[in-house]
Design a protein around this motif. Sequence first.
Motif, PDB file in Angstrom:
ATOM      1  N   LEU B  34       4.966   9.001   4.990  1.00 39.68           N
ATOM      2  CA  LEU B  34       4.713   8.702   3.576  1.00 39.68           C
ATOM      3  C   LEU B  34       3.223   8.706   3.256  1.00 39.68           C
ATOM      4  O   LEU B  34       2.795   9.248   2.244  1.00 39.68           O
ATOM      5  N   ILE B  35       2.446   8.083   4.130  1.00 40.97           N
ATOM      6  CA  ILE B  35       0.992   8.054   3.882  1.00 40.97           C
ATOM      7  C   ILE B  35       0.463   9.476   3.816  1.00 40.97           C
ATOM      8  O   ILE B  35      -0.307   9.827   2.918  1.00 40.97           O
ATOM      9  N   LEU B  89       1.281   0.920   1.429  1.00 39.93           N
ATOM     10  CA  LEU B  89       1.691   1.164   2.818  1.00 39.93           C
ATOM     11  C   LEU B  89       0.644   0.648   3.808  1.00 39.93           C
ATOM     12  O   LEU B  89       0.711   0.931   4.999  1.00 39.93           O
ATOM     13  N   GLY B  90      -0.332  -0.087   3.285  1.00 44.11           N
ATOM     14  CA  GLY B  90      -1.304  -0.727   4.170  1.00 44.11           C
ATOM     15  C   GLY B  90      -2.504   0.126   4.521  1.00 44.11           C
ATOM     16  O   GLY B  90      -3.040   0.026   5.624  1.00 44.11           O
ATOM     17  N   ILE B  91      -2.917   0.967   3.606  1.00 42.08           N
ATOM     18  CA  ILE B  91      -4.134   1.753   3.842  1.00 42.08           C
ATOM     19  C   ILE B  91      -4.968   1.655   2.564  1.00 42.08           C
ATOM     20  O   ILE B  91      -4.425   1.587   1.471  1.00 42.08           O
ATOM     21  N   SER B  92      -6.303   1.590   2.709  1.00 46.04           N
ATOM     22  CA  SER B  92      -7.146   1.376   1.524  1.00 46.04           C
ATOM     23  C   SER B  92      -7.551   2.704   0.895  1.00 46.04           C
ATOM     24  O   SER B  92      -7.505   3.749   1.541  1.00 46.04           O
ATOM     25  N   ARG B  93      -7.981   2.631  -0.347  1.00 46.73           N
ATOM     26  CA  ARG B  93      -8.433   3.839  -1.048  1.00 46.73           C
ATOM     27  C   ARG B  93      -9.615   4.452  -0.310  1.00 46.73           C
ATOM     28  O   ARG B  93      -9.698   5.666  -0.169  1.00 46.73           O
ATOM     29  N   GLU B  94     -10.537   3.603   0.168  1.00 49.55           N
ATOM     30  CA  GLU B  94     -11.716   4.131   0.879  1.00 49.55           C
ATOM     31  C   GLU B  94     -11.287   4.930   2.114  1.00 49.55           C
ATOM     32  O   GLU B  94     -11.829   5.998   2.393  1.00 49.55           O
ATOM     33  N   GLU B  95     -10.303   4.379   2.839  1.00 50.55           N
ATOM     34  CA  GLU B  95      -9.829   5.109   4.020  1.00 50.55           C
ATOM     35  C   GLU B  95      -9.218   6.458   3.623  1.00 50.55           C
ATOM     36  O   GLU B  95      -9.399   7.465   4.308  1.00 50.55           O
ATOM     37  N   LEU B  96      -8.490   6.443   2.512  1.00 46.57           N
ATOM     38  CA  LEU B  96      -7.841   7.680   2.064  1.00 46.57           C
ATOM     39  C   LEU B  96      -8.883   8.724   1.679  1.00 46.57           C
ATOM     40  O   LEU B  96      -8.775   9.898   2.039  1.00 46.57           O
ATOM     41  N   ILE B  97      -9.907   8.286   0.953  1.00 44.65           N
ATOM     42  CA  ILE B  97     -10.980   9.210   0.543  1.00 44.65           C
ATOM     43  C   ILE B  97     -11.697   9.730   1.791  1.00 44.65           C
ATOM     44  O   ILE B  97     -12.033  10.911   1.890  1.00 44.65           O
ATOM     45  N   ASP B  98     -11.901   8.810   2.740  1.00 46.70           N
ATOM     46  CA  ASP B  98     -12.565   9.207   3.972  1.00 46.70           C
ATOM     47  C   ASP B  98     -11.756  10.283   4.710  1.00 46.70           C
ATOM     48  O   ASP B  98     -12.307  11.259   5.212  1.00 46.70           O
ATOM     49  N   GLN B  99     -10.437  10.096   4.746  1.00 42.34           N
ATOM     50  CA  GLN B  99      -9.574  11.098   5.398  1.00 42.34           C
ATOM     51  C   GLN B  99      -9.668  12.453   4.696  1.00 42.34           C
ATOM     52  O   GLN B  99      -9.614  13.497   5.329  1.00 42.34           O
ATOM     53  N   LEU B 100      -9.817  12.409   3.384  1.00 44.05           N
ATOM     54  CA  LEU B 100      -9.976  13.667   2.639  1.00 44.05           C
ATOM     55  C   LEU B 100     -11.295  14.337   3.041  1.00 44.05           C
ATOM     56  O   LEU B 100     -11.342  15.534   3.318  1.00 44.05           O
ATOM     57  N   HIS B 101     -12.336  13.525   3.097  1.00 51.21           N
ATOM     58  CA  HIS B 101     -13.662  14.095   3.375  1.00 51.21           C
ATOM     59  C   HIS B 101     -13.807  14.612   4.807  1.00 51.21           C
ATOM     60  O   HIS B 101     -14.546  15.559   5.052  1.00 51.21           O
TER      61      HIS B 101
END
Lengths: 252, 313
Positions: B34-35, B89-101
Amino acid sequence: MTKQEALFSYTLRLGDNALILGHRLSEWSSKGPLLEEDIAMTNMALDLIGRADAMLKYAAQVEGKGRTEDDLAYKRGERQFLCNLIVQLPNGDFGYTIARQLIMSAFDLCLYEELVKSKDETIAAISAKAVKEVKYHLKFATDWTLRLGDGTEESHQRIQKSFNDIWMYTGELFEMNEVDAILIKEGIAVDLNSLKARWKKIMTEVLLEATLTVPADAYMQTGSRKGVHTENLGYILAEMQYLQRAYPDAKW
Amino acid sequence: MESTNNLEKFQTIIDADTKIEPKDWMPEDYRKHLIRQISQHAHSEVIGMQPEGNWITRAPSLRAKLILLAKIQDEAGHGLYLYSACETLGISREELIDQLHTGKAKYSSIFNYPAVTWADIGAIGWLVDGAAIVNQISLQRTSYGPYSRAMIRICKEESFHQRQGYEIMGKLALGTPEQKEMAQDALNRWWWPSLMMFGPHDSDSPHSGKAMTWRIKRESNDVLRQRFIDKTVQQAEVIGLKIPDDKLKWNEAKGVYEHGEINWEEFNQVINGNGPLNKIRLANHISAHENGAWVREAANAYAAKQKKEVLVA
Ligand SMILES: [Fe+2]
Ligand SMILES: [Fe+2]
């Protein structure tokens, strides 16, 4: 100058300010510091371009030569635009855009709250809608001025510099000419001198709360009322008008 | 613990078409899947603002400019809903943006193609949003509650996106010869990438197995792609544009359009970073993020000061 000519010029002035400031804000799309701010910038751009659309539509009607709002937006040259210099300035960093937005939103609030009482019904109606929108713009710009002014050392210095740099473009907002004289007599326009104190009060309150210094009123830039603009306006129009100019027979 | 007992119970809930909510037990793989999917979806909404944003300042009428701005604003909003859904689902926006970058998270490859003419704005709304809607309508029934609710909200806005794009194309197709050419050219360039948006054929789809069992995905890539083709071919006919596929033909017996072979080599190249704009789209996002760092720091510092004042007061 006839009353009709004055009204045409006045509605162009209001419409052009909204159009070009909206254009500048729209350039922030996908460039905001946070997705939320990106949305807010686009939202203000929408309000402003919507207002420009209404104002230029009315200008075209006042002129009575069969032109449309799009003809006025897309087929006038640099010297025919009547927007203030301040709205043409490049966005700079986020703080610079916020400084300009605070100045313009405070000015627009003072202006349109008076124009709601205009004897011209169309201007009054557009102004009523504008007041609602501008209150939100002013709140947005105020909140960010506070955050940046009273945030970090870096943000404080950056936004103070932005206000210092942009201040020389504020005097022009209050300039008046024959157009104003004619329309004030008719109860259509407002005396811009009468808005100055209130505008200054809003600016001072926000800047002081943001731990910033209100720049001194030194030499002020001028020119837009005569259609003498910044070098930036030509580029804005080149971009904005490109399709209409490249395909003159096309409808979009 | 992922005991068989838990897994069985979980599957029973899924099979009964009951939504899974953030606090419910879920297998680690379900959460991971899902994440990956929701963040990819969120990033797509956000990166997708770039090709269209490219034309805001050049939109050819005030009306067109207002519509385009409103559309792009919607997409940013979709990004926000989806980031929020993902955060449950227990992940932060910053982490998500970081994964994109860092390239760990992907976004839809379609946005790595350039919007070169105004007609591309029409084609994107009509085809790209049109394809997205087909997928998103199906996802309204996805098993994860927050994702499903985000999809329901998003679908309400998406049909306007598809309509405004189709309207632009229709106007161009009925306009001057140059405008018509512009419209056909945009359709030629965006048609195949739009079909690729649905992903590989079912026979080569690596993630579909579990996603279907867990009802994250409700219908297969090929089923969704076919639905998109069938509705879009007719729309092209109405405005007199030609779908750039010589093998396209109506199959009376099956009641669907047959289509030519998709260029999967191109698809794989773009997914693997070699599309026309992969590097530029990402670099734009990174530079906006970095340029905004001092602004976010200031906002945090200001918020911290305000909090202190409240405590002292
Ligand atoms: Fe969307
Ligand atoms: Fe959309």
